[in-house]
Design a protein around this motif. Structure first.
Motif, PDB file in Angstrom:
ATOM      1  N   GLU A 266     -11.681   9.017 -16.751  1.00  0.00           N
ATOM      2  CA  GLU A 266     -10.699   8.370 -17.622  1.00  0.00           C
ATOM      3  C   GLU A 266      -9.648   7.686 -16.781  1.00  0.00           C
ATOM      4  O   GLU A 266      -9.004   8.324 -15.950  1.00  0.00           O
ATOM      5  N   LEU A 267      -9.492   6.401 -16.993  1.00  0.00           N
ATOM      6  CA  LEU A 267      -8.498   5.655 -16.230  1.00  0.00           C
ATOM      7  C   LEU A 267      -7.317   5.325 -17.129  1.00  0.00           C
ATOM      8  O   LEU A 267      -7.487   4.709 -18.184  1.00  0.00           O
ATOM      9  N   PRO A 268      -6.111   5.740 -16.727  1.00  0.00           N
ATOM     10  CA  PRO A 268      -4.951   5.409 -17.559  1.00  0.00           C
ATOM     11  C   PRO A 268      -4.697   3.906 -17.535  1.00  0.00           C
ATOM     12  O   PRO A 268      -5.056   3.231 -16.571  1.00  0.00           O
ATOM     13  N   ARG A 269      -4.104   3.394 -18.592  1.00  0.00           N
ATOM     14  CA  ARG A 269      -3.728   1.971 -18.618  1.00  0.00           C
ATOM     15  C   ARG A 269      -2.428   1.840 -17.868  1.00  0.00           C
ATOM     16  O   ARG A 269      -1.408   2.389 -18.296  1.00  0.00           O
ATOM     17  N   VAL A 270      -2.464   1.158 -16.752  1.00  0.00           N
ATOM     18  CA  VAL A 270      -1.242   0.993 -15.970  1.00  0.00           C
ATOM     19  C   VAL A 270      -1.063  -0.482 -15.627  1.00  0.00           C
ATOM     20  O   VAL A 270      -2.033  -1.226 -15.517  1.00  0.00           O
ATOM     21  N   SER A 271       0.187  -0.871 -15.450  1.00  0.00           N
ATOM     22  CA  SER A 271       0.490  -2.254 -15.065  1.00  0.00           C
ATOM     23  C   SER A 271       0.689  -2.309 -13.555  1.00  0.00           C
ATOM     24  O   SER A 271       0.827  -1.265 -12.887  1.00  0.00           O
ATOM     25  N   ASP A 272       0.754  -3.534 -13.022  1.00  0.00           N
ATOM     26  CA  ASP A 272       1.029  -3.680 -11.586  1.00  0.00           C
ATOM     27  C   ASP A 272       2.370  -3.045 -11.242  1.00  0.00           C
ATOM     28  O   ASP A 272       2.524  -2.405 -10.199  1.00  0.00           O
ATOM     29  N   ALA A 273       3.352  -3.203 -12.123  1.00  0.00           N
ATOM     30  CA  ALA A 273       4.682  -2.632 -11.862  1.00  0.00           C
ATOM     31  C   ALA A 273       4.630  -1.108 -11.873  1.00  0.00           C
ATOM     32  O   ALA A 273       5.328  -0.447 -11.088  1.00  0.00           O
ATOM     33  N   ASP A 274       3.798  -0.523 -12.752  1.00  0.00           N
ATOM     34  CA  ASP A 274       3.669   0.945 -12.785  1.00  0.00           C
ATOM     35  C   ASP A 274       3.164   1.468 -11.441  1.00  0.00           C
ATOM     36  O   ASP A 274       3.544   2.541 -10.991  1.00  0.00           O
ATOM     37  N   VAL A 275       2.251   0.710 -10.833  1.00  0.00           N
ATOM     38  CA  VAL A 275       1.592   1.189  -9.600  1.00  0.00           C
ATOM     39  C   VAL A 275       2.421   0.797  -8.370  1.00  0.00           C
ATOM     40  O   VAL A 275       2.634   1.626  -7.466  1.00  0.00           O
ATOM     41  N   SER A 276       2.883  -0.446  -8.312  1.00  0.00           N
ATOM     42  CA  SER A 276       3.792  -0.881  -7.230  1.00  0.00           C
ATOM     43  C   SER A 276       3.335  -0.474  -5.828  1.00  0.00           C
ATOM     44  O   SER A 276       4.097   0.088  -5.024  1.00  0.00           O
ATOM     45  N   LEU A 277       2.072  -0.744  -5.591  1.00  0.00           N
ATOM     46  CA  LEU A 277       1.461  -0.321  -4.330  1.00  0.00           C
ATOM     47  C   LEU A 277       0.534  -1.432  -3.864  1.00  0.00           C
ATOM     48  O   LEU A 277      -0.382  -1.818  -4.599  1.00  0.00           O
ATOM     49  N   TRP A 278       0.745  -1.981  -2.675  1.00  0.00           N
ATOM     50  CA  TRP A 278      -0.232  -2.906  -2.094  1.00  0.00           C
ATOM     51  C   TRP A 278      -1.213  -2.108  -1.254  1.00  0.00           C
ATOM     52  O   TRP A 278      -0.792  -1.216  -0.506  1.00  0.00           O
ATOM     53  N   VAL A 279      -2.490  -2.439  -1.385  1.00  0.00           N
ATOM     54  CA  VAL A 279      -3.505  -1.746  -0.591  1.00  0.00           C
ATOM     55  C   VAL A 279      -4.447  -2.766   0.016  1.00  0.00           C
ATOM     56  O   VAL A 279      -4.582  -3.895  -0.503  1.00  0.00           O
ATOM     57  N   GLY A 280      -5.111  -2.390   1.088  1.00  0.00           N
ATOM     58  CA  GLY A 280      -6.117  -3.247   1.683  1.00  0.00           C
ATOM     59  C   GLY A 280      -6.950  -2.473   2.684  1.00  0.00           C
ATOM     60  O   GLY A 280      -6.517  -1.422   3.194  1.00  0.00           O
ATOM     61  N   VAL A 281      -8.147  -3.003   2.945  1.00  0.00           N
ATOM     62  CA  VAL A 281      -9.049  -2.421   3.947  1.00  0.00           C
ATOM     63  C   VAL A 281      -9.611  -3.578   4.762  1.00  0.00           C
ATOM     64  O   VAL A 281     -10.041  -4.582   4.191  1.00  0.00           O
ATOM     65  N   ALA A 282      -9.578  -3.458   6.072  1.00  0.00           N
ATOM     66  CA  ALA A 282     -10.057  -4.543   6.922  1.00  0.00           C
ATOM     67  C   ALA A 282     -10.913  -3.973   8.064  1.00  0.00           C
ATOM     68  O   ALA A 282     -10.799  -2.791   8.405  1.00  0.00           O
ATOM     69  N   ILE A 283     -11.738  -4.864   8.620  1.00  0.00           N
ATOM     70  CA  ILE A 283     -12.607  -4.484   9.744  1.00  0.00           C
ATOM     71  C   ILE A 283     -12.152  -5.241  10.983  1.00  0.00           C
ATOM     72  O   ILE A 283     -11.833  -6.443  10.917  1.00  0.00           O
ATOM     73  N   LYS A 284     -12.138  -4.550  12.114  1.00  0.00           N
ATOM     74  CA  LYS A 284     -11.760  -5.198  13.380  1.00  0.00           C
ATOM     75  C   LYS A 284     -12.960  -6.003  13.889  1.00  0.00           C
ATOM     76  O   LYS A 284     -14.061  -5.455  14.036  1.00  0.00           O
ATOM     77  N   PRO A 285     -12.765  -7.319  14.125  1.00  0.00           N
ATOM     78  CA  PRO A 285     -13.912  -8.136  14.548  1.00  0.00           C
ATOM     79  C   PRO A 285     -14.401  -7.751  15.957  1.00  0.00           C
ATOM     80  O   PRO A 285     -13.698  -7.120  16.716  1.00  0.00           O
TER      81      PRO A 285
END
Ligand SMILES: C[S@@+](CC[C@H](N)C(=O)[O-])C[C@H]1O[C@@H](n2cnc3c(N)ncnc32)[C@H](O)[C@@H]1O
Length: 285
Positions: A266-285
């Motif tokens: 179950e995923l709650p309905r949340v807005s971008d403002a509710d979460v306020s978290l930037w995330v990312g995943v990257a690979i080193k070339p």
């Protein structure tokens, strides 16, 4: 407020065999986060400070849950689709099931994880982090992220991870506790510089972008309670990934990063403002 079944201050001392070095009279970020997640490893000052945060930013509980779920999804994707078998997780936090190694080892039983945190209470509960599969390995290092050389030189790390093979550097909800005057960009560069091509960088980071006034107050609560804090804009978070190849979908708000990978039903309905978290995943070339 979280459904706190947390211990009384009097009970928790004996129940947790707290080391003398652990300060329970002042709030600490690891225990405030534990409280947001509904955990039991927190004390009255932690709960009071966390409730103050929740007064100015009521969806902080969503932020914490989405942060934790991003860590699970990123770990699973790196193990399954990018062949990662080793993790260096800095700013581990108090164990909360499933922990990173449990997610990684559910995909690859031979996965190895070194956990690092500077809060002695995490060490106190590290047993939960050290229950590895027989073919994998886990280890715990108590160290400060602002001294990356001490982490890289640690014998436990050297005995657990093979730095000639790809490693995922996992910095989840850590860098907003490292203000610019402690050189967070230099710290990430230093750590990544020791990891070979094919290694990964996974970051989650609180942002003021969607609700600047509330986040200014959140930062004040942390700073007033003795924890350095600095939330960052999307552009500032992007800078951590310069020189690396972001994997899809690039920098995203936490709950928008590959939501199909979640184990939650179950995923709650949340807005971008509710979460306020930037995330990312990257690979080193
Ligand atoms: C919000 S918790 C995040 C826990 C976990 N990474 C997660 O995302 O679920 C932040 C953790 O970073 C740790 N931390 C903060 N500053 C640190 C530093 N300079 N060195 C090492 N750990 C730090 C805190 O003790 C806390 O356990």
């Amino acid at each position: 407020m979280a459904d706190g079944t947390a211990l009384d201050d009097s009970e928790s001392e004996s129940a947790a065999d707290i080391q003398a070095s652990i300060r329970t009279d002042i709030p600490h970020s690891a225990r405030m986060y534990d409280y947001y997640l509904g955990g039991r490893t927190n004390y009255r000052p932690d709960r009071e400070a966390a409730d103050e945060v929740a007064t100015v930013f009521p969806s902080v509980f969503h932020t914490a849950l989405e942060n934790r779920d991003f860590m699970h999804r990123a770990t699973r994707v790196l193990a399954r689709s990018y062949g990662i078998r080793q993790w260096l997780d800095i700013g581990t936090g108090i164990p909360t099931s499933p922990n990173l190694h449990e997610v990684a080892q559910s995909v690859a039983a031979d996965a190895r994880v070194v956990y690092v945190d500077y809060d002695p209470i995490v060490l106190n509960y590290a047993r939960a982090l050290l229950r590895s599969t027989p073919t994998g390995r886990t280890a715990y290092v108590q160290a400060d992220a602002t001294d990356p050389d001490s982490i890289l030189a640690d014998q436990t790390l050297a005995a657990t991870l093979d730095l000639s093979r790809p490693v995922a550097l996992s910095l989840n909800a850590l860098l907003h506790f490292i203000p610019d005057d402690r050189d967070p960009y230099g710290i990430v560069d230093r750590l990544m510089s020791e990891l070979p091509s094919g290694s990964a960088l996974a970051i989650s980071h609180c942002t003021p972008d969607f609700d600047p006034e509330s986040w200014a107050e959140v930062v004040s609560v942390y700073r007033n309670s003795g924890t350095p804090a600095q939330v960052r804009t999307r552009k500032e978070v992007e800078r951590f990934f310069e020189g690396y190849d972001l994997i899809e979908p690039g920098i995203s708000v936490g709950h928008r990063w590959r939501p199909e990978e979640t184990a939650r039903t179950e995923l709650p309905r949340v807005s971008d403002a509710d979460v306020s978290l930037w995330v990312g995943v990257a690979i080193k070339p």
